[in-house]
Design a protein around this motif. Structure first.
Motif, PDB file in Angstrom:
ATOM      1  N   SER A 255       0.824  -1.215   0.000  1.00  0.00           N
ATOM      2  CA  SER A 255       0.000   0.000   0.000  1.00  0.00           C
ATOM      3  C   SER A 255       0.852   1.257   0.000  1.00  0.00           C
ATOM      4  CB  SER A 255      -0.935  -0.003   1.214  1.00  0.00           C
ATOM      5  OG  SER A 255      -1.827  -1.098   1.169  1.00  0.00           O
TER       6      SER A 255
ATOM      7  N   TYR B 200     -14.932   2.260   5.155  1.00  0.00           N
ATOM      8  CA  TYR B 200     -13.495   2.137   4.999  1.00  0.00           C
ATOM      9  C   TYR B 200     -13.081   0.678   4.882  1.00  0.00           C
ATOM     10  CZ  TYR B 200     -13.384   6.909   6.953  1.00  0.00           C
ATOM     11  OH  TYR B 200     -13.567   8.242   7.192  1.00  0.00           O
ATOM     12  N   LEU B 201     -11.890   0.484   4.324  1.00  0.00           N
ATOM     13  CA  LEU B 201     -11.190  -0.794   4.377  1.00  0.00           C
ATOM     14  C   LEU B 201     -10.058  -0.631   5.390  1.00  0.00           C
ATOM     15  CD1 LEU B 201     -11.870  -3.241   2.529  1.00  0.00           C
ATOM     16  CD2 LEU B 201      -9.796  -2.698   1.251  1.00  0.00           C
TER      17      LEU B 201
ATOM     18  N   ARG C 190      -8.706   2.903   4.238  1.00  0.00           N
ATOM     19  CA  ARG C 190      -8.928   3.372   2.872  1.00  0.00           C
ATOM     20  C   ARG C 190     -10.394   3.719   2.710  1.00  0.00           C
ATOM     21  NH1 ARG C 190      -9.827   3.509  -2.423  1.00  0.00           N
ATOM     22  NH2 ARG C 190      -8.045   3.615  -3.845  1.00  0.00           N
TER      23      ARG C 190
ATOM     24  N   LEU D 204     -13.637   4.098   1.084  1.00  0.00           N
ATOM     25  CA  LEU D 204     -14.249   3.479  -0.092  1.00  0.00           C
ATOM     26  C   LEU D 204     -15.141   4.444  -0.858  1.00  0.00           C
ATOM     27  CD1 LEU D 204     -15.110  -0.073   1.297  1.00  0.00           C
ATOM     28  CD2 LEU D 204     -13.123   0.650  -0.034  1.00  0.00           C
TER      29      LEU D 204
ATOM     30  N   GLU E 211     -11.738   3.489  -7.716  1.00  0.00           N
ATOM     31  CA  GLU E 211     -10.671   2.552  -8.063  1.00  0.00           C
ATOM     32  C   GLU E 211     -11.112   1.113  -7.811  1.00  0.00           C
ATOM     33  OE1 GLU E 211      -7.701   2.638  -9.357  1.00  0.00           O
ATOM     34  OE2 GLU E 211      -7.278   4.771  -9.523  1.00  0.00           O
ATOM     35  N   THR E 212     -10.709   0.219  -8.703  1.00  0.00           N
ATOM     36  CA  THR E 212     -11.064  -1.194  -8.538  1.00  0.00           C
ATOM     37  C   THR E 212     -10.149  -1.887  -7.542  1.00  0.00           C
ATOM     38  OG1 THR E 212     -11.899  -1.295 -10.803  1.00  0.00           O
ATOM     39  CG2 THR E 212     -11.348  -3.392  -9.740  1.00  0.00           C
TER      40      THR E 212
ATOM     41  N   LEU F 105      -8.193  -2.092  -4.386  1.00  0.00           N
ATOM     42  CA  LEU F 105      -8.230  -1.357  -3.127  1.00  0.00           C
ATOM     43  C   LEU F 105      -6.990  -1.595  -2.271  1.00  0.00           C
ATOM     44  CD1 LEU F 105     -11.971  -2.061  -2.243  1.00  0.00           C
ATOM     45  CD2 LEU F 105     -11.000   0.029  -3.256  1.00  0.00           C
TER      46      LEU F 105
ATOM     47  N   ARG G  38     -12.829  -3.639  -5.646  1.00  0.00           N
ATOM     48  CA  ARG G  38     -14.186  -3.118  -5.769  1.00  0.00           C
ATOM     49  C   ARG G  38     -14.741  -3.596  -7.108  1.00  0.00           C
ATOM     50  NH1 ARG G  38     -15.420   2.090  -3.860  1.00  0.00           N
ATOM     51  NH2 ARG G  38     -13.246   2.621  -4.288  1.00  0.00           N
TER      52      ARG G  38
ATOM     53  N   VAL H 246     -17.401  -5.415  -2.504  1.00  0.00           N
ATOM     54  CA  VAL H 246     -15.973  -5.707  -2.356  1.00  0.00           C
ATOM     55  C   VAL H 246     -15.756  -7.206  -2.514  1.00  0.00           C
ATOM     56  CG1 VAL H 246     -13.968  -5.635  -0.822  1.00  0.00           C
ATOM     57  CG2 VAL H 246     -15.567  -3.708  -0.884  1.00  0.00           C
TER      58      VAL H 246
END
Length: 702
Positions: free
Chosen positions: A354, A593-594, A618, A620, A625-626, A628, A661, A681
């Motif tokens: 990340s 969020y993630l 993160r 969401l 964006e696909t 994540l 995603r 997700v």
């Protein structure tokens, strides 16, 4: 996150001495192959074959340089070049008996040039000369005595005989280290260019804060001006940041807060230049007898602390992956050692991957209060040894709470100025004092600057003229000092004309140092408080006094002060934050969020964080964006209306979790061992493979 094939920006890397192994193939942009020996060419070739940009790292103050010491290099023994303590013993690196820290004489510098010269032909893109270090307790070798005579043009003085001798010893040590770095990098760069090659030179170095606290001298601010240096790695990690300090009368490890301050000062090594800076994280640290749980908790403290400095977006994700993934350590409540727990490995890799996505132009702070700088000078390193006596040696491996002379280790003069406002939730950041002379924008991000000369000194009067200019344009300066520091009496530019250097500062500001309260200076303001900085560590009441003084100046400058226990920033889709442990209370985060600190990457809609707890989430809802998050490096990304295809690269032996995603649950999933879909997700899990796991997802026609 998107396909991360491009490695040119060198956003992430690691250092490794071991030969290539699939279990430590972290799939970063570059690798720093460590050490110079007969195996170096082969190790470089193998890591290059695995797809890495290749750098080389070696120590510039210590290393396997026995051929120099014992005379095999030039026919003369050089143990006289070993850094030497007052009792005549060489200062050794770690547990070694034949690896001393070196005095960087001309002879040793030329040895390093010859040692490194063959590396140029191996086609490395960068050379890292790590840890230029000279111990404050050193200065008794014959070679150092000669350098003293040449530099000061007067006979050597025992460094710890007087404050002046100790301060001068520090100046000389910094000069010798800088001279050696300049010579090595300039000669090798010229020789590389003569061969039609370009090689970049970097210096991995502890922070000025840590070196000062551990009583070590290093070039620090000099790295900004050496012409052949291209940047630095800020070597901040659990081992440096868990060094205890004092706040409100309590001695404790404050890993998060100390790391936050360390990363803060380290970025001044390159801030405002075109040089590169990487922040280091270390999932394990050098101490081998802590538990997996301890390593992970403190790694996260340093990780989140680094992310709260959005001016840096490059990272060394680990030193020594082999000791992370292939060595056993203790577990809580057990006397048995075991290899890394699967969830811990996954968690580390999610963070490491990340980090490549942190270069985000959209930065938003949780509160826009005053920005508070704590001035820290290289000269603080020159004052850290108590003249006339010995105090405990510390390098992160001893029990600091039982260390002889630990009060000296605490460096309370600095932490007394920095911690009170930080525990109010304010954006506190150390500032390299020397930068105000050659960097006109050095204080552009500071609203209130806190300064003391009770543990450091200004090397030139120009520093005060620069500070006076900043104040006159609207800045606020708080000076703390009672003039009791014996180092005020050393021979320097202010002695004989001013009682202390602070008197010249007051003159430059047009202020009265003996007057209490806030004084106007141009469009800005200044206040002098006649106290010893360490006093503000002694009790909650003294800490509150300092906070009140800083707040008064901030509000006089038009800033709104809001106390908080929550320090956080949003970098693009990433929310990073910490509840300051000694501020008390909790913080509730709500949204969608993630959780990037959880190896399962769960969705979080509401979380209450207690004292000392951290968040890296993160958002969401921020974008569409696909990809994540993933514990692997996602490459070869392809997508059309019904299919997503990619490869996911990760060290062999780890469990990879990837979160995507997607518009609906896929009709087919190929290449993974497990998948789960929920609320838009899709989570995929599979074993790591550095060659890449090929994944294909199929969806119904929209």
């Amino acid at each position: 996150m998107t396909d991360s094939t491009d490695k040119h920006g060198e956003a992430t890397g690691f250092q490794e001495q071991a030969p290539y192994d699939e279990s430590i193939d972290l799939r970063t942009d570059f690798v720093m192959v460590y050490g110079l020996n007969d195996s170096t060419p082969e190790r470089i070739a193998r890591w290059r074959a695995a797809g890495y940009r290749i750098h080389l790292m070696t120590g510039i103050s210590w290393g396997t340089y026995q051929d120099y010491l014992d005379g095999r290099w030039d026919g003369s023994g050089h143990w006289a070049d070993a850094q030497t303590a007052g009792d005549g013993s060489p200062i050794l690196h770690g547990e070694s008996t034949d690896i001393p820290y070196m005095v960087p004489t001309f002879a040793f510098t030329e040895y390093l040039v010859q040692k490194l010269r063959p590396i140029i032909e191996l086609g490395v893109e960068g050379i890292h000369l790590e840890e230029p270090e000279f111990w404050a307790r050193a200065g008794y070798s014959e070679s150092f005595k000669r350098e003293w005579q040449a530099f000061f043009k007067e006979p050597w003085q025992a460094p710890h005989s007087t404050p002046e001798a100790h301060f001068r010893s520090g100046q000389l040590k910094q000069h010798l280290l800088s001279r050696s770095l300049d010579r090595v990098t300039s000669v090798l760069r010229d020789e590389a260019l003569a061969q039609g090659r370009e090689v970049r030179f970097y210096v991995p170095t502890h922070s000025l804060l840590n070196y000062t606290q551990w009583q070590i001298i290093s070039p620090e601010s000099r790295l900004r001006t050496l012409p052949s240096i291209d940047g630095a790695i800020a070597q901040v990690w659990t081992g440096t940041s868990r060094t205890p300090n004092v706040y409100a009368g309590k001695v404790a490890e404050r890993t998060f807060e100390t790391a936050y301050l360390e990363y803060g000062i380290a970025q001044d090594l390159t801030r405002g230049t075109d040089r590169r800076m990487w922040f280091l994280h270390d999932p394990i640290e050098d101490h081998p007898d802590r538990t997996w749980e301890d390593y992970l908790a403190n790694y996260r403290r340093t990780l989140v602390a680094s992310l709260l400095h959005p001016g840096v977006a490059r990272y060394e994700v680990a030193p020594w992956p082999h000791r992370i993934f292939n060595r056993p350590y203790l577990r809580e409540g057990s006397a048995e050692r075991e290899l890394i727990p699967p969830d811990t490995a996954t968690s580390y890799l999610i963070a490491m991957n990340s980090l490549r996505d942190l270069d985000q132009p959209d930065v938003r702070w949780s509160q826009e209060g005053p920005r508070i700088g704590i001035a820290l000078s290289d000269t603080a390193m020159f004052q850290r040894w108590a003249p006339g006596g010995e105090s405990g040696h510390y390098d992160g491996l001893q029990d600091a709470l039982a260390l002889e002379g630990r009060e000296q280790l605490h460096f309370s003069d600095f932490y007394g100025l920095a911690l009170p406002a930080l525990f109010e939730g304010q954006r506190v950041c150390p500032v390299q004092l020397e930068n105000v002379i050659d960097a006109p924008d050095a204080l552009d991000d500071i609203d209130v600057l806190v300064l003391s000369y009770e543990f450091q000194k200004p090397l030139a009067p120009g520093i005060h003229y620069a500070l006076a200019g900043w104040v006159s344009r609207g800045g606020s300066l708080l000076y703390i000092g009672d003039g009791a520091d014996p180092y005020h009496e050393i021979r320097s530019w202010w002695t004989g004309r001013y009682d202390t250097c602070a008197d010249h500062l007051a003159e430059a500001l047009g202020a009265d140092r003996s007057r209490d309260g806030v004084q106007a200076s141009g469009q800005g303001r200044v206040r002098f408080i006649a106290s010893r900085p360490a006093e503000f560590t002694e009790s909650p009441e003294r800490a509150a006094e300092l906070v009140s003084a800083i707040r008064e100046l901030a509000e006089a400058g038009g800033h709104t002060w809001k106390s908080s226990n929550w320090l956080s920033v949003q970098r693009g889709p990433y929310l990073i934050g910490a509840v300051l442990e000694e501020a008390g209370g909790s913080q509730v985060v709500e949204g969608t969020y993630l959780d990037l600190l959880d190896p399962q990457l769960p969705i979080v809609r509401r979380r209450e964080l207690g004292p000392g707890q951290l968040a890296w989430l993160r958002d969401l809802t921020y974008d569409d964006e696909t990809l994540l998050a993933s514990a692997g490096r996602v490459v070869d990304w392809q997508r059309d209306t019904t299919t997503i295809r990619f490869s996911c690269e990760a060290p062999r032996g780890v469990q990879v979790t990837t979160a995507l995603r997607v518009p609906s649950e896929p009709t087919a999933v190929q290449g993974v061992s497990q998948s789960k879909y929920e609320d838009g997700v899709l989570w995929l899990r599979h074993p790591g493979d550095p060659a890449g796991t090929r994944v294909e997802l199929s969806f119904r026609q929209p």
